[in-house]
Motif scaffolding. Structure first.
Motif, PDB file in Angstrom:
ATOM      1  N   SER A   1       0.793  -1.227   0.000  1.00 32.63           N
ATOM      2  CA  SER A   1       0.000   0.000   0.000  1.00 32.63           C
ATOM      3  C   SER A   1       0.826   1.278   0.000  1.00 32.63           C
ATOM      4  O   SER A   1       0.324   2.343  -0.346  1.00 32.63           O
ATOM      5  CB  SER A   1      -0.917   0.017   1.227  1.00 32.63           C
ATOM      6  OG  SER A   1      -0.139   0.162   2.410  1.00 32.63           O
ATOM      7  N   GLY A   2       2.072   1.181   0.442  1.00 33.18           N
ATOM      8  CA  GLY A   2       2.894   2.381   0.539  1.00 33.18           C
ATOM      9  C   GLY A   2       2.564   3.233   1.747  1.00 33.18           C
ATOM     10  O   GLY A   2       2.907   4.409   1.814  1.00 33.18           O
ATOM     11  N   THR A   3       1.910   2.641   2.738  1.00 30.03           N
ATOM     12  CA  THR A   3       1.577   3.372   3.960  1.00 30.03           C
ATOM     13  C   THR A   3       1.736   2.440   5.156  1.00 30.03           C
ATOM     14  O   THR A   3       2.211   1.318   5.015  1.00 30.03           O
ATOM     15  CB  THR A   3       0.157   3.976   3.860  1.00 30.03           C
ATOM     16  OG1 THR A   3      -0.050   4.875   4.957  1.00 30.03           O
ATOM     17  CG2 THR A   3      -0.925   2.919   3.855  1.00 30.03           C
ATOM     18  N   GLY A   4       1.333   2.874   6.343  1.00 32.50           N
ATOM     19  CA  GLY A   4       1.596   2.135   7.566  1.00 32.50           C
ATOM     20  C   GLY A   4       0.690   0.964   7.866  1.00 32.50           C
ATOM     21  O   GLY A   4       1.065   0.073   8.619  1.00 32.50           O
ATOM     22  N   HIS A   5      -0.500   0.953   7.322  1.00 27.41           N
ATOM     23  CA  HIS A   5      -1.426  -0.163   7.535  1.00 27.41           C
ATOM     24  C   HIS A   5      -2.481  -0.152   6.441  1.00 27.41           C
ATOM     25  O   HIS A   5      -2.605   0.825   5.700  1.00 27.41           O
ATOM     26  CB  HIS A   5      -2.075  -0.103   8.921  1.00 27.41           C
ATOM     27  CG  HIS A   5      -3.058   1.010   9.072  1.00 27.41           C
ATOM     28  ND1 HIS A   5      -2.697   2.288   9.439  1.00 27.41           N
ATOM     29  CD2 HIS A   5      -4.402   1.036   8.906  1.00 27.41           C
ATOM     30  CE1 HIS A   5      -3.773   3.049   9.498  1.00 27.41           C
ATOM     31  NE2 HIS A   5      -4.818   2.317   9.171  1.00 27.41           N
TER      32      HIS A   5
END
Length: 139
Positions: free
Chosen positions: A40-44
Motif C-alpha cells: 500500500s505504501g503506507t503504515g497499515h
C-alpha cells in the motif's frame, strides 16, 4: 458489520473495474504487517473480509502474488487500467475475499474491530485508542 444479503460495492479510481459482494461481512480490521505496508505504501491497510461465494468483479483486474505469512501466496487484485488496489484472494483462505476499505463505495460500511500484526507497526502510525490490538494475526 452488515447483515447477510446486504450488497457491498466498490471499485477503482478510474471506474473501469468494479466489484460487488453479497453476504455478511466476516471481519473489519487494520493490518499493520510489512506485506500490507509494502503493497500500500503506507503504515497499515484497512481490510474487510467477505465470503468468496458472493463476490463478483466486472472490468479489467490483474493479480499480483507474493509469499504471505502462512507460506502460501498473498494475492492482491488491482484495476488493469489505473492499478488501484481493490481486493485480495489469499491462498491461505480460499473461501474468503479481503476488500481494501478505501475502494468501497460506501465508506461507512467499514468500522474496524481490531488491529493485527502491530509488532510491525511504524512508530508514526498509531493504533486507534480503544481498538483491540494483536502482535500477530488477530483471532
Amino acid at each position: 458489520m452488515t447483515a447477510a444479503g446486504v450488497g457491498i460495492s466498490g471499485g477503482c479510481l478510474c471506474g473501469q473495474t468494479r466489484y460487488r459482494a453479497e453476504g455478511p461481512v466476516l471481519f473489519c480490521l487494520l493490518c499493520y504487517c510489512m506485506d500490507c505496508q509494502k503493497a500500500s505504501g503506507t503504515g497499515h491497510v484497512p481490510i474487510m473480509g467477505v465470503p468468496r461465494s458472493g463476490f463478483s468483479v466486472t472490468g479489467p483486474a490483474i493479480a499480483s502474488a507474493t509469499p504471505g505469512g502462512s507460506g502460501l501466496m498473498a494475492v492482491r487484485n488491482h484495476c488493469g487500467k489505473c492499478h488501484s488496489l481493490l481486493f485480495g484472494t489469499p491462498e491461505a483462505a480460499p473461501d474468503l475475499v479481503t476488500i481494501y476499505a478505501g475502494s468501497l463505495d460506501t465508506n461507512e460500511m467499514f468500522v474496524p474491530e481490531k488491529a493485527q500484526f502491530t509488532r510491525a507497526r511504524q512508530a508514526w502510525d498509531l493504533v486507534p485508542a480503544g481498538l483491540p490490538a494483536y502482535q500477530e494475526a488477530a483471532p
